[in-house]
Design an enzyme around this catalytic site. Structure first.
Site, PDB file in Angstrom:
ATOM      1  N   VAL A   1       0.834  -1.204   0.000  1.00  0.00           N
ATOM      2  CA  VAL A   1       0.000   0.000   0.000  1.00  0.00           C
ATOM      3  C   VAL A   1       0.868   1.254   0.000  1.00  0.00           C
ATOM      4  O   VAL A   1       0.624   2.203  -0.756  1.00  0.00           O
ATOM      5  CB  VAL A   1      -0.967   0.010   1.201  1.00  0.00           C
ATOM      6  CG1 VAL A   1      -1.754   1.311   1.234  1.00  0.00           C
ATOM      7  CG2 VAL A   1      -1.916  -1.173   1.123  1.00  0.00           C
TER       8      VAL A   1
ATOM      9  N   LYS B   1      -7.304  -1.319   9.884  1.00  0.00           N
ATOM     10  CA  LYS B   1      -8.648  -1.636  10.401  1.00  0.00           C
ATOM     11  C   LYS B   1      -8.612  -2.209  11.805  1.00  0.00           C
ATOM     12  O   LYS B   1      -9.428  -1.885  12.646  1.00  0.00           O
ATOM     13  CB  LYS B   1      -9.364  -2.614   9.469  1.00  0.00           C
ATOM     14  CG  LYS B   1      -8.433  -3.596   8.824  1.00  0.00           C
ATOM     15  CD  LYS B   1      -8.848  -3.867   7.382  1.00  0.00           C
ATOM     16  CE  LYS B   1      -7.605  -4.324   6.636  1.00  0.00           C
ATOM     17  NZ  LYS B   1      -7.688  -4.222   5.215  1.00  0.00           N
TER      18      LYS B   1
ATOM     19  N   GLU C   1     -10.882   5.895   5.420  1.00  0.00           N
ATOM     20  CA  GLU C   1     -11.769   5.277   4.429  1.00  0.00           C
ATOM     21  C   GLU C   1     -11.208   3.958   3.906  1.00  0.00           C
ATOM     22  O   GLU C   1     -11.944   2.990   3.727  1.00  0.00           O
ATOM     23  CB  GLU C   1     -11.975   6.248   3.268  1.00  0.00           C
ATOM     24  CG  GLU C   1     -12.956   5.791   2.221  1.00  0.00           C
ATOM     25  CD  GLU C   1     -14.379   5.740   2.753  1.00  0.00           C
ATOM     26  OE1 GLU C   1     -14.813   4.622   3.069  1.00  0.00           O
ATOM     27  OE2 GLU C   1     -15.027   6.792   2.870  1.00  0.00           O
TER      28      GLU C   1
ATOM     29  N   GLU D   1      -3.786 -13.920   2.612  1.00  0.00           N
ATOM     30  CA  GLU D   1      -2.471 -13.875   3.258  1.00  0.00           C
ATOM     31  C   GLU D   1      -1.939 -15.295   3.413  1.00  0.00           C
ATOM     32  O   GLU D   1      -2.695 -16.266   3.419  1.00  0.00           O
ATOM     33  CB  GLU D   1      -2.602 -13.254   4.659  1.00  0.00           C
ATOM     34  CG  GLU D   1      -3.311 -11.931   4.699  1.00  0.00           C
ATOM     35  CD  GLU D   1      -2.441 -10.792   4.209  1.00  0.00           C
ATOM     36  OE1 GLU D   1      -1.214 -10.904   4.296  1.00  0.00           O
ATOM     37  OE2 GLU D   1      -3.007  -9.801   3.695  1.00  0.00           O
TER      38      GLU D   1
ATOM     39  N   LYS E   1     -13.792  -4.398  10.639  1.00  0.00           N
ATOM     40  CA  LYS E   1     -14.353  -3.333   9.799  1.00  0.00           C
ATOM     41  C   LYS E   1     -15.784  -2.989  10.228  1.00  0.00           C
ATOM     42  O   LYS E   1     -16.187  -1.837  10.214  1.00  0.00           O
ATOM     43  CB  LYS E   1     -14.363  -3.776   8.335  1.00  0.00           C
ATOM     44  CG  LYS E   1     -12.980  -3.921   7.747  1.00  0.00           C
ATOM     45  CD  LYS E   1     -13.038  -4.628   6.407  1.00  0.00           C
ATOM     46  CE  LYS E   1     -11.661  -4.706   5.773  1.00  0.00           C
ATOM     47  NZ  LYS E   1     -11.651  -5.565   4.580  1.00  0.00           N
TER      48      LYS E   1
END
Lengths: 418, 418
Positions: B17, B99, B123, B184, B199
Site C-alpha cells: 500500500v 482496520k 476510508e 495472506e 471493519k
C-alpha cells in the site's frame, strides 16, 4: 458541538420534490436548517404545510437578508436560471435540481460561481439518490478516469426492462410507466433522450472537465427500438439499455454519447432494472466501481437535495478540478463506433457510409446489419433515425482512430478470402 | 486558484500500500502534496524510491513541525496506534489504513479527535476503493437508515466464489486465493471473520452511532462451511456469502453480526464475486443503494488513502453525527435468527435451544436442519462452531422479538395438526 453555519432556507417549488423535501426536513431536526419561506406559482391551492410559509413573490425570498440558502426544485428551466443566478449574485448559496437548466447554462453558472464565490450544488439533478457528482469530485479528482458508463434515466430504463422481461411492446410499456408514475404524461424529454443528454453534459464536466451543450452531444432515445431488436439481443445473451458513455482514448480525447446500446448479461449495467439508475466508473487506481440506486422520485430526489443542503453547513463547493486544476479533455470527433442497425428497407441504409459491414441478416419483415461507422457520420447525418431505422450500439462500441486502419485492412483481407 | 492547505506528508510503511501510494502521488501532481519522509522498519532494503526519503526514526516524522499530515499504512496494530495517537497529539492530521487498530482503539481515537481537534480519516480501512464511510457520513447522516448489508472481506468472498462457480473445496480455493495474492499466507484473520468483524465495528459507529469492540460482536468466518452446504444453496437458487449486516428493529435497537449467510441469486450481494466488496444501504428517503468495487489491493487501497489526503486540504473531518448529534442506537440482544445448521451427528445439536425447527434433512453423511434460535444463544455458546457443525444464516434472517410469539404460536398450531 455544532459550530456549523446556520442554514435559513428559501425554497422555490412545492411539487413532488418540494413537498418531499419539506417532509424530509421535518424528519431531520438534527440538521438545524430552518425553512423560512416557500415560493410557489399559484396561491390558493391546498398544500400539506402551514399556509404562512407560502408566497408567490420571489423577491421575498431572493432579497431576504436572513435567507442564506436558496433551494430550487421547479420545472421551468428559464425561471430556474433566473432564480439561481439572482440568488448567487445576492450572496446566497444555492441547491438546484433542474438538470435542463444546469445543462443549458453551465458556462454562465461556472462564471457566476467564480465571480460570487458562492456554492451551487446540484447532486439531485444527476442520478437523484446516487451521489455520483460528489464521488467524481471527491474520489476521482486525482485518479485516472478511463471511462464512465451510466444509466441516468429511470423512465426509459423502466420501459426497456418491461419490453425485455414481460415481452411488452414499446407503447404498452410506456403506458405502464406512465400509470406507475415513472414517466411523464408528456414523455418526449425522457423517451427521446433529452433528459439523459442533459445530465450527461454536466457529468462530463465533473468527470473530464469537458464543457458541452446538450445539442452538441451525439444522443438518441429509445423511441426507434423495435420488438425485433430485443429478440436479437436476447438471442445473444444481451439486453438493450440507454447508456450514457464517456471513454478516454489513447490520444487523450474523450469519446462521449448517449445512445441505446447492447449490454451483455454479465455487465454491471444489466443489473440495473426498472426505474433504477447505475453508474460504472473505471479508473487507474480504484479499478471498477459501480454505484446503483433510485434515480428519480420524490424522496430519493429530496434526499439528494438534503445532502447538498447539509454540505453547505461546512461551506462545501464543487471544485471542478478537472476543468480548473488539470488540462481539460476534448471531445473526440474522429473515432468510430460498432453499430447494429435494423431496418424495413435497404434503400434507406447508406451502405457506402460504413467503414465495413460485419453481418447481414435478412428476414421477411425486419432486416439488420452490424457494421463500423465514423462517429462523425452519425453526428452529422440523420438517416439512422429516419424511415423506421433503428440504431443500437454494440457492446464495447468504441473503436479508436488508430485501430481502424489495422482492422480495416484485416477486414478487406477476409473479404478477399470469401 | 488553489487556496487550500499545503500538505506535507510523513508516511509510515512502504509495503504494497505504501509503495502504491508513492506511485499514485507521483502521478497526481495536481494534489500539490509533498511526501517529506517515509519511516520504515528495516533499512538497507532496496526500494523503488530515492534513498534519501527513508528513515527508521519515527520521531523524525512525528516531531517534524513542517509535516502536517501523517499517513500510516503499517501492519502492526499496536505500533500503528502509538503513531496515530502521537501524531494527533502533536497537532497533525492523520490518515490510517489499519482496520484492526481502529476497531480496537476507536473509543480512544474518538477522544483524541475531540481533544486535539485534528482530523483522523480511514476510508481505506473499510472497503478500500468503495467510499462507504464518506457516503455514510455525508449522504446518510440525515436519512433514516433501515439497514446496511455488506461484503467487506475480499479473501473470503474470492474463496466462496470459487467454491460455488468452480466446485473447488475450501482448501483448494484457499490455496488458489493465496497463489493469486487474495489471501495472506496466514489466512486466519480473513477466513475466520476477524477482519470483517473489525471493519464492521467502525462502520456501525458511522451508520448508527454504535460503539462496540470486535470481541463483543457476534461473528464467524467461512472455515466451517461444507461442500454440502454449497449444494443446498445451489438447489435453492441461492449462494453463500460472508455477510456483515446491521438492521434497525421496531424498538429502535440494531441487530448486527458478521456471519455466513444464504443470499438469493437476485440479491444485490450475489452480484459481488471474487475479490470484490459490495455494500447495500436501505434507507427511508434514498431507498436502496448499492456500492460495488475492489475492496483490497495495493492501488485501490492507495487510491482511498489518497482521497482522504485530498479531503484534508479542505480540513475535512468525520463528524460521527449518529454518535454526537443523534441519539445513538443500541445493539439488540433479544432478537431471533433463522439459521441453517449442517452437522455430522445429531448428538452435537442442542435441539431444545431452538425456538422451533422448520426443516430436517437426514442423508447418510451430512444432515441439516433449518430453525429459529435466539441471537443471545449464539452469542453466549459455541456448540454451533464445534464438532464439525456449520451454521449459516437464512436469507433475511432477522426475526424481531415482537414477531416471535405470533410465529411461535402458529408453528405450534401447525405442529398440532400433523
Amino acid at each position: 458541538m455544532d459550530s456549523h453555519k446556520q442554514l435559513k432556507i428559501g425554497l422555490f417549488g412545492f411539487g413532488v420534490v418540494g413537498e418531499g423535501l419539506y417532509r424530509v426536513l421535518q424528519q431531520t431536526p438534527s440538521l438545524k436548517a430552518e425553512l423560512r419561506r416557500v415560493c410557489i406559482k399559484h396561491s390558493g391551492k391546498k398544500r400539506n404545510a402551514p399556509e404562512s410559509l407560502f408566497t408567490t413573490e420571489k423577491d421575498l425570498l431572493l432579497n431576504d437578508p436572513e435567507i442564506n440558502v436558496i433551494v430550487e426544485v421547479i420545472d421551468d428551466a428559464d425561471a430556474a436560471f433566473d432564480i439561481v443566478s439572482t440568488a448567487l449574485l445576492n450572496g446566497k448559496d444555492v441547491v438546484s435540481a433542474s438538470k435542463k437548466m444546469i445543462a443549458e447554462h453551465l458556462e454562465e453558472l461556472l462564471e457566476l460561481q467564480a465571480k460570487t464565490g458562492r456554492s451551487l450544488l446540484y447532486e439531485s439533478a444527476a442520478c437523484a439518490s446516487i451521489p455520483v457528482i460528489r464521488n467524481l469530485e471527491e474520489y476521482y479528482d486525482n485518479d485516472l478516469l478511463h471511462s464512465i458508463k451510466a444509466i441516468v434515466n429511470g423512465s426509459t430504463n423502466f420501459i426497456l426492462t418491461k419490453i425485455f422481461e414481460e415481452g411488452l411492446d414499446f407503447k404498452q410499456a410506456l403506458i405502464l410507466a406512465q400509470q406507475l408514475g415513472f414517466a411523464e404524461s408528456n414523455p418526449v424529454l425522457d423517451v427521446e433522450g433529452y433528459d439523459a443528454a442533459n445530465k450527461w453534459t454536466f457529468l462530463l464536466t465533473h468527470a473530464y472537465g469537458i464543457k458541452v451543450k446538450p445539442e452538441e452531444l451525439l444522443f438518441n432515445g429509445i423511441q426507434h427500438i423495435h420488438a425485433g431488436d430485443a429478440q436479437v439481443a436476447r438471442s445473444r445473451n444481451q439486453q438493450i439499455r440507454l447508456v450514457a458513455q464517456a471513454q478516454k482514448l489513447q490520444n487523450g480525447e474523450v469519446a462521449a454519447f448517449v445512445l441505446p446500446q447492447f449490454v451483455k448479461d454479465d455487465d454491471h449495467l444489466s443489473f440495473v432494472k426498472n426505474e433504477y439508475n447505475g453508474v460504472v466508473i473505471e479508473s487507474g487506481f480504484a479499478d471498477k466501481q459501480f454505484f446503483y440506486g433510485k434515480g428519480a422520485g420524490s424522496l430519493p430526489t429530496a434526499s439528494a437535495v438534503l445532502s447538498d443542503i447539509a454540505a453547505l453547513r461546512y461551506q462545501y463547493k464543487y471544485e471542478y478540478k478537472k476543468l480548473y486544476h488539470h488540462k481539460p479533455h476534448q471531445l473526440a470527433k474522429d473515432t468510430y463506433l460498432r453499430v447494429f442497425v435494423s431496418f424495413d428497407d435497404l434503400k434507406h441504409i447508406p451502405r457506402e457510409k460504413f467503414e465495413w459491414i460485419e453481418e447481414w441478416h435478412a428476414q421477411e419483415e425486419r432486416k439488420y446489419l452490424v457494421g463500423v461507422i465514423a462517429f462523425r457520420e452519425l453526428q452529422e447525418n440523420n438517416w439512422w433515425r429516419q424511415n423506421n431505422n433503428s440504431l443500437i450500439l454494440a457492446a464495447d462500441p468504441v473503436i479508436e482512430d488508430v485501430e481502424i486502419r489495422k482492422l480495416k485492412k484485416r477486414s478487406l483481407e477476409l473479404a478477399g478470402v470469401f
